[in-house]
Scaffold this motif. Structure first.
Motif, mmCIF file in Angstrom:
data_model
loop_
_atom_site.group_PDB
_atom_site.id
_atom_site.type_symbol
_atom_site.label_atom_id
_atom_site.label_comp_id
_atom_site.label_asym_id
_atom_site.label_seq_id
_atom_site.Cartn_x
_atom_site.Cartn_y
_atom_site.Cartn_z
ATOM 1 N N ALA A 155 0.881 -11.194 18.112
ATOM 2 C CA ALA A 155 1.479 -10.777 19.375
ATOM 3 C C ALA A 155 2.028 -9.356 19.313
ATOM 4 O O ALA A 155 2.031 -8.644 20.324
ATOM 5 N N ARG A 156 2.482 -8.942 18.149
ATOM 6 C CA ARG A 156 3.084 -7.614 18.000
ATOM 7 C C ARG A 156 3.065 -7.261 16.520
ATOM 8 O O ARG A 156 2.839 -8.097 15.666
ATOM 9 N N GLY A 157 3.336 -5.997 16.239
ATOM 10 C CA GLY A 157 3.358 -5.551 14.849
ATOM 11 C C GLY A 157 2.336 -4.473 14.594
ATOM 12 O O GLY A 157 1.392 -4.272 15.364
ATOM 13 N N GLY A 158 2.530 -3.749 13.506
ATOM 14 C CA GLY A 158 1.646 -2.660 13.154
ATOM 15 C C GLY A 158 1.205 -2.731 11.704
ATOM 16 O O GLY A 158 0.956 -3.811 11.163
ATOM 17 N N HIS A 159 1.148 -1.576 11.062
ATOM 18 C CA HIS A 159 0.565 -1.452 9.738
ATOM 19 C C HIS A 159 1.384 -2.146 8.651
ATOM 20 O O HIS A 159 0.844 -2.554 7.632
ATOM 21 N N PHE A 160 2.684 -2.287 8.874
ATOM 22 C CA PHE A 160 3.562 -2.900 7.879
ATOM 23 C C PHE A 160 3.994 -4.282 8.379
ATOM 24 O O PHE A 160 5.160 -4.530 8.665
ATOM 25 N N GLY A 161 3.038 -5.194 8.468
ATOM 26 C CA GLY A 161 3.270 -6.481 9.113
ATOM 27 C C GLY A 161 4.432 -7.266 8.532
ATOM 28 O O GLY A 161 5.266 -7.796 9.268
ATOM 29 N N GLY A 174 0.829 -1.201 0.000
ATOM 30 C CA GLY A 174 0.000 0.000 0.000
ATOM 31 C C GLY A 174 0.857 1.241 0.000
ATOM 32 O O GLY A 174 1.993 1.239 -0.472
ATOM 33 N N TRP A 175 0.322 2.326 0.565
ATOM 34 C CA TRP A 175 1.049 3.603 0.646
ATOM 35 C C TRP A 175 1.450 3.849 2.101
ATOM 36 O O TRP A 175 0.668 3.535 3.013
ATOM 37 N N PRO A 176 2.612 4.423 2.387
ATOM 38 C CA PRO A 176 3.681 4.812 1.465
ATOM 39 C C PRO A 176 4.723 3.709 1.407
ATOM 40 O O PRO A 176 5.703 3.726 2.155
ATOM 41 N N SER A 177 4.533 2.749 0.552
ATOM 42 C CA SER A 177 5.371 1.567 0.551
ATOM 43 C C SER A 177 5.589 1.084 -0.874
ATOM 44 O O SER A 177 5.065 1.665 -1.833
ATOM 45 N N THR A 178 6.354 0.017 -0.992
ATOM 46 C CA THR A 178 6.650 -0.649 -2.261
ATOM 47 C C THR A 178 6.786 -2.133 -1.943
ATOM 48 O O THR A 178 6.735 -2.529 -0.770
ATOM 49 N N LYS A 184 -1.119 -2.926 16.363
ATOM 50 C CA LYS A 184 -1.042 -1.498 16.084
ATOM 51 C C LYS A 184 -1.574 -1.151 14.697
ATOM 52 O O LYS A 184 -1.309 -0.055 14.190
ATOM 53 N N GLU A 185 -2.341 -2.065 14.097
ATOM 54 C CA GLU A 185 -2.950 -1.772 12.805
ATOM 55 C C GLU A 185 -3.989 -0.673 12.955
ATOM 56 O O GLU A 185 -4.565 -0.466 14.033
ATOM 57 N N LEU A 186 -4.236 0.052 11.881
ATOM 58 C CA LEU A 186 -5.166 1.173 11.892
ATOM 59 C C LEU A 186 -6.605 0.696 11.774
ATOM 60 O O LEU A 186 -6.903 -0.247 11.033
ATOM 61 N N TYR A 187 -7.507 1.335 12.486
ATOM 62 C CA TYR A 187 -8.955 1.207 12.317
ATOM 63 C C TYR A 187 -9.448 -0.242 12.333
ATOM 64 O O TYR A 187 -10.079 -0.713 11.381
ATOM 65 N N TRP A 226 2.721 4.456 12.346
ATOM 66 C CA TRP A 226 1.937 3.271 12.010
ATOM 67 C C TRP A 226 2.617 1.954 12.361
ATOM 68 O O TRP A 226 2.013 0.891 12.182
ATOM 69 N N THR A 227 3.862 1.995 12.814
ATOM 70 C CA THR A 227 4.528 0.765 13.232
ATOM 71 C C THR A 227 4.364 0.563 14.735
ATOM 72 O O THR A 227 4.081 1.496 15.476
ATOM 73 N N ASP A 228 4.576 -0.675 15.159
ATOM 74 C CA ASP A 228 4.528 -1.010 16.586
ATOM 75 C C ASP A 228 5.926 -0.799 17.158
ATOM 76 O O ASP A 228 6.694 -1.741 17.347
ATOM 77 N N CYS A 229 6.256 0.477 17.413
ATOM 78 C CA CYS A 229 7.636 0.814 17.770
ATOM 79 C C CYS A 229 7.754 1.612 19.065
ATOM 80 O O CYS A 229 8.868 1.990 19.448
ATOM 81 N N ASP A 230 6.636 1.927 19.725
ATOM 82 C CA ASP A 230 6.666 2.722 20.966
ATOM 83 C C ASP A 230 7.446 4.017 20.792
ATOM 84 O O ASP A 230 8.159 4.466 21.701
#
Length: 383
Positions: free
Chosen positions: A358-364, A104-108, A335-338, A271-275
């Protein structure tokens, strides 16, 4: 020359003068002021960004990153008039099944480099041969090495049609699709357009704003909805800009590599699970490889146009058909959005697997590749 249905090998090889110009621009950055004592609450923090830019100018080795990317087979082709770049990595195991990965955005597709090996050659990573996949990971039109789009109308539905043609062109009539962010929307559209060809959907982000058919939320869903609404109140500025006036922003992104970095880095951190410590999950090299890809391809502006095209398509299109009947797995990174509930999701998708991670965010795939691979393998075994 690329034309017709040609599929040509591709390698990343940026010209020296482009990199020289980049370093010149970094050296002569005109920095904005920042309110004393402020940090990330107003946007990208200048202190962190200066440290990152110093590394970009002095220590970052783009040629090493090119070699890392070029270790995997890459190709370009033309789909519906647009150039499309993609990784296509065939498994050494003959029974492997085709799997498409859409970012997705902002990614490749660089987001997926950490999972390509375990997915295509699981026995080399402690897995089983029966888990093997042939992986196709394209760059969305207007992103990275797909280069800027040359016409309007590249919304998620059109990209889905192009992806279906890409998989057919590569000899895959039936396949599984994994999507994140806009890739989840594109994957959903493929299942909507050709459910007989999509054997399964594996998603990390469901389409935003799903509601139950009766309109009634449980108390837990009410709390979740309130949290989502609060996040939208502080997070959606980039959506409003890119979906209404993307060309205004494009001028700044095309002229300033630091501006391009600031636009992307703030989202990576948020958007990442990085505290709050982005480099606890993504290294400077990973961050800057992504940013540099947008810079050298001039796709900072064209990638953002996807939001504009999505808004126009939503306004102009007829109401969407109902429930997606393709078997669907959802990997729930905390930590994913919405997020939404399984109950609501099941009214819109045929949910067969629902996995709290267990952990992770928008960019799994980028943040937690091992967790994503494990969940994908379990989903594929169950199909």
């Amino acid at each position: 020359m690329l034309g017709g249905d040609d599929v040509l090998p591709f390698e990343v090889d940026v010209e020296d003068d482009v990199l020289t110009d980049l370093r010149r621009r970094l050296k002569h950055t005109r920095w904005p002021d920042q309110i004393p004592g402020s940090g990330w609450e107003r946007g990208t923090d200048g202190g962190y960004l200066r440290t990152l830019i110093d590394y970009w100018h002095d220590d970052f080795d783009w040629r090493a990153q090119e070699r890392t990317q070029n270790a995997w087979p890459q190709f370009v082709t033309t789909l519906d008039g647009a150039r499309v770049h993609f990784f296509h990595v065939r498994s050494p195991h003959p029974q492997a099944r085709p799997l498409m990965l859409t970012h997705g955005w902002p990614s490749t597709p660089l987001e997926f480099l950490g999972v390509i090996g375990p997915l295509t050659d699981p026995t080399a990573y402690g897995g089983r041969a029966e888990d093997a996949c042939h992986v196709v990971a394209p760059s969305m039109p207007g992103f990275g090495w797909s280069l800027p789009t040359a016409e309007s109308g590249w919304h998620a539905g059109r990209i889905a049609s192009a992806w279906l043609e890409l998989m057919r062109r590569l000899g895959y009539e039936r396949f599984v699709s994994h999507g994140t962010d806009w890739g989840s929307v594109v994957s959903t559209e493929m299942a909507r357009q050709a459910p007989e060809r999509v054997a399964g959907l594996h998603l990390t982000l469901l389409i935003s704003g799903l509601r139950p058919a009766d309109g009634v939320l449980t108390p837990e869903e009410e709390v979740q909805q309130q949290a989502n609404d609060a996040l939208r109140g502080t997070e959606l500025g980039y959506v409003m800009l890119q979906s209404t006036k993307p060309q205004t922003l494009a001028h700044a992104l095309a002229d300033s590599p630091v501006g391009q970095a600031a636009w992307i880095v703030e989202k990576l951190r948020g958007w990442t699970d990085c505290d709050g410590d982005l480099e606890s999950v993504l290294s400077k090299d990973e961050i800057l490889t992504s940013v540099t890809t947008f810079w050298v391809t001039g796709t900072g502006g064209s990638s953002g146009r996807l939001y504009y095209e999505g808004r126009v398509a939503a306004v102009d299109s007829v109401p969407r058909p109902g429930r997606i009947e393709v078997p669907t797995a959802v990997a729930l990174f905390p930590k994913e959005l919405y997020p939404t509930s399984r109950r609501i999701a099941s009214e819109h998708y045929d949910i067969v697997r629902w996995t709290p991670m267990a952990r992770g965010g928008h960019f799994g795939a980028w943040e937690q590749p091992d967790l994503l691979v494990t969940d994908l393998r379990a989903f594929l075994r169950g199909l």
